[in-house]
Motif scaffolding. Structure first.
Motif, PDB file in Angstrom:
ATOM      1  N   VAL A 197      60.877  63.767   5.307  1.00 22.56           N
ATOM      2  CA  VAL A 197      60.804  62.783   6.386  1.00 22.56           C
ATOM      3  C   VAL A 197      62.122  62.746   7.147  1.00 22.56           C
ATOM      4  N   CYS A 198      62.023  62.708   8.466  1.00 19.04           N
ATOM      5  CA  CYS A 198      63.177  62.535   9.348  1.00 19.04           C
ATOM      6  C   CYS A 198      62.752  61.626  10.484  1.00 19.04           C
ATOM      7  N   GLY A 199      63.499  60.595  10.704  1.00 20.76           N
ATOM      8  CA  GLY A 199      63.145  59.674  11.776  1.00 20.76           C
ATOM      9  C   GLY A 199      63.849  58.346  11.598  1.00 20.76           C
ATOM     10  N   PRO A 200      63.304  57.290  12.197  1.00 20.47           N
ATOM     11  CA  PRO A 200      63.924  55.968  12.097  1.00 20.47           C
ATOM     12  C   PRO A 200      64.022  55.487  10.651  1.00 20.47           C
ATOM     13  N   LYS A 201      64.938  54.588  10.408  1.00 18.39           N
ATOM     14  CA  LYS A 201      65.180  54.071   9.061  1.00 18.39           C
ATOM     15  C   LYS A 201      63.921  53.471   8.442  1.00 18.39           C
ATOM     16  N   LYS A 202      63.142  52.733   9.245  1.00 19.16           N
ATOM     17  CA  LYS A 202      61.928  52.096   8.734  1.00 19.16           C
ATOM     18  C   LYS A 202      60.929  53.141   8.253  1.00 19.16           C
ATOM     19  N   MET A 203      60.792  54.228   8.998  1.00 15.46           N
ATOM     20  CA  MET A 203      59.870  55.293   8.609  1.00 15.46           C
ATOM     21  C   MET A 203      60.333  55.973   7.323  1.00 15.46           C
ATOM     22  N   ARG A 204      61.627  56.256   7.224  1.00 15.12           N
ATOM     23  CA  ARG A 204      62.162  56.911   6.031  1.00 15.12           C
ATOM     24  C   ARG A 204      61.939  56.054   4.799  1.00 15.12           C
ATOM     25  N   HIS A 205      62.173  54.768   4.938  1.00 13.45           N
ATOM     26  CA  HIS A 205      62.000  53.867   3.804  1.00 13.45           C
ATOM     27  C   HIS A 205      60.531  53.750   3.407  1.00 13.45           C
ATOM     28  N   GLU A 206      59.635  53.745   4.394  1.00 13.88           N
ATOM     29  CA  GLU A 206      58.203  53.651   4.097  1.00 13.88           C
ATOM     30  C   GLU A 206      57.743  54.863   3.293  1.00 13.88           C
ATOM     31  N   VAL A 207      58.146  56.055   3.724  1.00  8.66           N
ATOM     32  CA  VAL A 207      57.746  57.270   3.014  1.00  8.66           C
ATOM     33  C   VAL A 207      58.376  57.301   1.627  1.00  8.66           C
ATOM     34  N   ALA A 208      59.643  56.910   1.529  1.00  9.30           N
ATOM     35  CA  ALA A 208      60.318  56.906   0.227  1.00  9.30           C
ATOM     36  C   ALA A 208      59.634  55.946  -0.735  1.00  9.30           C
ATOM     37  N   ASN A 209      59.218  54.791  -0.246  1.00 11.63           N
ATOM     38  CA  ASN A 209      58.514  53.825  -1.101  1.00 11.63           C
ATOM     39  C   ASN A 209      57.183  54.378  -1.595  1.00 11.63           C
ATOM     40  N   HIS A 215      56.303  64.790  -4.160  1.00 12.70           N
ATOM     41  CA  HIS A 215      57.698  65.045  -4.507  1.00 12.70           C
ATOM     42  C   HIS A 215      58.553  64.874  -3.255  1.00 12.70           C
ATOM     43  N   PHE A 216      59.347  63.817  -3.244  1.00 14.66           N
ATOM     44  CA  PHE A 216      60.189  63.509  -2.090  1.00 14.66           C
ATOM     45  C   PHE A 216      61.345  64.501  -2.031  1.00 14.66           C
ATOM     46  N   GLU A 217      61.505  65.162  -0.890  1.00 15.27           N
ATOM     47  CA  GLU A 217      62.589  66.121  -0.687  1.00 15.27           C
ATOM     48  C   GLU A 217      63.577  65.519   0.302  1.00 15.27           C
ATOM     49  N   SER A 218      64.826  65.341  -0.149  1.00 12.08           N
ATOM     50  CA  SER A 218      65.830  64.778   0.747  1.00 12.08           C
ATOM     51  C   SER A 218      66.182  65.799   1.817  1.00 12.08           C
ATOM     52  N   ILE A 219      66.391  65.331   3.018  1.00 10.84           N
ATOM     53  CA  ILE A 219      66.713  66.203   4.141  1.00 10.84           C
ATOM     54  C   ILE A 219      67.515  65.396   5.142  1.00 10.84           C
ATOM     55  N   SER A 220      68.442  66.052   5.824  1.00  7.16           N
ATOM     56  CA  SER A 220      69.247  65.377   6.845  1.00  7.16           C
ATOM     57  C   SER A 220      69.202  66.193   8.123  1.00  7.16           C
ATOM     58  N   PHE A 221      69.467  65.530   9.240  1.00 10.10           N
ATOM     59  CA  PHE A 221      69.476  66.250  10.512  1.00 10.10           C
ATOM     60  C   PHE A 221      70.483  65.605  11.443  1.00 10.10           C
ATOM     61  N   SER A 222      70.902  66.370  12.430  1.00  6.36           N
ATOM     62  CA  SER A 222      71.825  65.873  13.453  1.00  6.36           C
ATOM     63  C   SER A 222      71.220  66.172  14.813  1.00  6.36           C
ATOM     64  N   TRP A 223      71.391  65.244  15.711  1.00  5.30           N
ATOM     65  CA  TRP A 223      70.713  65.366  17.009  1.00  5.30           C
ATOM     66  C   TRP A 223      71.700  65.095  18.119  1.00  5.30           C
TER      67      TRP A 223
END
Length: 719
Positions: free
Chosen positions: A688-700, A711-719
């Protein structure tokens, strides 16, 4: 026709030997790392102070070459740098091994419960492993603080306090300041490790600099909190005992209080600008004040002396090596071939690169455009695949900040520039990815969060074509604000098109447009354009700064520069400082010794790094000359967006396949819980990459335990 074996016995034996060597190196890394942390654990105890230290001093303090500084170099600096060098060798072997992209699923399954995400207030989304290490690190700091208090405070009684003309609380205030400073030094040891972009220490433990920025933030807050408490305690003590003049003390052979205050002041200016409200609204202020770290470190060394500063030296030493290598890379203008201009104020910049430059999906690259700002460097996620596009590297840039908006306006304007001076640093990314181990990849993106998934999809396109192996199916769930943002999906295919195997990739796209209930009228649609830039003889393709064997070269730089430093330091001490000071540490000036040490370190790093850079530059220069212009003829436009022109005949099979696999939803948001829980595959990787609310929803959802296959895979991005 009989099938031949894919690998000969000699190849298998070589691979087995390489794996054995990797296992031995990793075991040695773990042993040294555990030993290093054990020293940190016992350092605040009586056993270390009364038993270990005298024995170590007996073998080092009388040395005419290193004196008291030798103990710090032996206990603090050498183990850290030794792990970094071993890590470089390990990563080199890992990079050369044939099975680096496929991990054992069984091993990963054992760690599944530890890799599940947890949402912690103030920490964001962390895995159980990350949380465990964070708790252990905090425990180390608490343990150190408690141990120092347990050892020191029982000796603070009315009698010795009265002898010094102090009250008991005043003496305790002074010692509290000392303890805060000692504990703060432990956190400072690791402060620069997460921001060393080419760090072998991070990558050997499966981390990247971009993903580790949060650790740097946590450590920064801890360091400044402890050092601020350290400073406040001493100021209160001096005020209570009428010794405020001590604030101006710059001792020749003792602690320099003024230097400590200047270091703390520099750190506070830097610290204030890092808070989210200031950083988001005034990014340039944050960017420029962050360079105060130089003053912070220099005055810190003046404050405590070079011998004690050895505790933080290794982390900063590796950072300096990395920073200077990045400086060397950034001096050249790179060849900007073209730019895709999307209607949603987004650019895809396409650079020329040599074939020897390889990187993994989700990597990032720092970009500088001198015509906008000579000092600002901004990180952007790479959208290309080094395997699918061997002569090109691309980044996507959304026009959201002032810098990126200026760049978009400069390129998209009717009178667009025909050439642009650009410098880059990188790319930086994980040593490997483990996406192939899943049966299905679910990628959830919000707006610009789609960018890291573009590189993953392009890499899987290449894997399915070249290796002819089973690749995971892909479910891409993308959420956009309006129809114009749908053109982001055009970036899934490279500018030069894609192989026919795109059609065989099991890709399903669910695109949601939240602020519009129906497609945009045809007359309001804007076309996607491609701008081609003129080549310039001074431009160079992007090359690996240390060549294809970059990890071996980095290990050579770290080890050789440190050896040069030790030899130079030994000669300096033996023939210049020792004849004056005789190892008494009471004659020769601490600040001058600190300046000489810092100068030797800088010279050692500059000599070795420059030599390695020039050597590889000469060899890569031959390859660079052989690279032909990627664009050939330079058309002024490119095909229209296939999402904007759904009714026209598709220009290629890959475009048609992608369009047919896309479902558009207007005026609604995705039901992520249903979309994820409905997946019945045995192993589903969720990114998941996007707004904080979306990331938290998917993580939950993934951490709920209601679906063991997620299986949650951590990922980061820069824009």
């Amino acid at each position: 026709m009989a099938q031949t074996s894919s690998s000969s016995p000699s190849t298998k034996a070589s691979s087995s030997f390489s794996n054995d060597v990797q296992a031995v190196i990793m075991a040695l890394i773990l042993v040294v790392t555990v030993g290093y942390f054990l020293v940190l654990i016992v350092s605040p105890t009586n056993m270390y102070g009364q038993i270990w230290t005298p024995k170590i001093k007996a073998h080092t303090v009388n040395s005419t070459y290193f004196g008291a500084q030798g103990r710090s170099l032996l206990m603090n600096t050498f183990p850290f740098l030794f792990v970094a060098v071993l890590g470089c060798v390990y990563l080199h072997l890992w990079k050369k091994s044939n099975n680096k992209n496929i991990n054992s699923v069984e091993k990963k399954q054992k760690l599944t419960i530890w890799r599940r995400p947890i949402i912690m207030k103030g920490l964001g989304i962390v895995s159980r492993i990350e949380l465990a290490f964070f708790v252990m690190f905090i425990a180390l700091l608490v343990w150190s603080f408690a141990s120092y208090v347990h050892i020191i405070f029982p000796h603070v009684t009315p009698k010795p306090a009265l002898k010094n003309g102090e009250k008991v609380w005043e003496a305790k205030m002074e010692y509290s300041g000392l303890i805060f400073g000692l504990v703060g030094n432990i956190a400072l040891t690791f402060l620069f490790v997460p921001v060393t972009r080419g760090s072998s220490v991070l990558q050997v433990f499966g981390l990247t600099s971009e993903a580790s920025v949060k650790y740097h933030i946590w450590l920064g807050h801890i360091v400044m909190t402890l050092f601020s408490a350290h400073g406040v305690c001493y100021i209160v003590y001096w005020a209570a005992t009428h010794q405020l003049s001590e604030m101006l003390k710059w001792a020749k052979t003792d602690i320099s209080n003024l230097a400590g205050e200047l270091s703390l002041l520099s750190g506070l200016v830097l610290w204030v600008a890092t808070f989210p409200r200031i950083r988001r609204k005034m990014f340039e202020l944050f960017f420029y004040t962050h360079h105060f770290y130089i003053l912070f470190v220099v005055f810190f060394v003046f404050h405590v002396g070079i011998s004690y500063a050895g505790i933080m030296l290794p982390g900063f030493y590796l950072f300096m090596v990395d920073r200077y290598l990045r400086f060397l890379q950034s001096r050249s203008n790179v060849r900007l071939v073209s730019a895709r201009v999307l209607p949603c104020e987004t650019l895809e910049l396409n650079f020329s690169k040599c074939k020897g430059l390889s990187y993994t999906p989700t990597s990032i690259m720092f970009v500088n455009v001198p015509s906008i700002s000579k000092l600002q460097w901004h990180p952007f996620t790479i959208t290309s695949s080094s395997n699918l596009e061997p002569e090109k590297i691309s980044v996507a840039i959304k026009g959201e900040g002032s810098w990126s908006k200026k760049l978009y306006q400069m390129i998209s304007s009717p009178n667009s520039v025909d050439r642009l001076n650009v410098s880059v640093e990188g790319p930086y990314g994980p040593a490997s990815t483990h996406f192939l181990r899943h049966d299905l990849l679910v990628m959830v993106s919000g707006g610009s969060g789609i960018t890291p998934f573009i590189s993953i999809i392009r890499e899987l396109i290449h894997t399915s074509e070249s290796q002819k192996c089973k690749t995971p199916d892909i479910l891409l769930i993308s959420v956009f604000k309006n129809s114009q943002d749908l053109t982001m999906l055009d970036l899934l295919l490279p500018i030069s098109g894609a192989p026919s195997e795109t059609c065989k990739l099991g890709l399903q796209i669910e695109a949601f447009v939240t602020r519009e209930k129906q497609p945009m009228p045809a007359e309001d649609k804007k076309n996607l354009r491609t701008i081609w830039f003129k080549p310039d003889p001074s431009d160079e393709p992007i090359t690996p700064i240390l060549g294809q064997n970059n990890w071996l070269w980095l290990s050579a730089i770290i080890s050789s520069s440190f050896i040069i430093f030790l030899i130079s330091l030994g000669v300096l001490n033996r023939y210049y400082i020792y004849p004056v000071d005789k190892n008494t540490n009471e004659i020769y000036s601490y600040p001058i010794k600190a300046v000489l040490n810092m100068l030797i370190i800088c010279i050692s790093i500059v000599i070795t790094s420059s030599a390695a850079f020039v050597w590889n530059k000469r060899h890569s220069g031959t390859d660079a000359k052989q690279i032909q212009n990627m664009e050939g003829a330079t058309p002024m436009t490119s095909p229209n967006s296939w999402f904007y022109n759904a009714d026209r005949e598709m220009e290629s099979l890959p475009q048609q396949s992608l369009f047919q696999s896309t479902n558009l939803h207007f005026g609604e948001r995705p039901d992520l819980k249903r979309l994820l829980f409905d997946r019945k595959e045995s192993s589903v990787g969720v990114l998941v990459c996007g707004p904080k609310k979306m990331r938290h929803e998917v993580a939950n959802i993934c951490s709920s335990g209601l679906a063991s296959n997620l299986h949650f895979e951590s990922i980061s991005f820069s824009w």
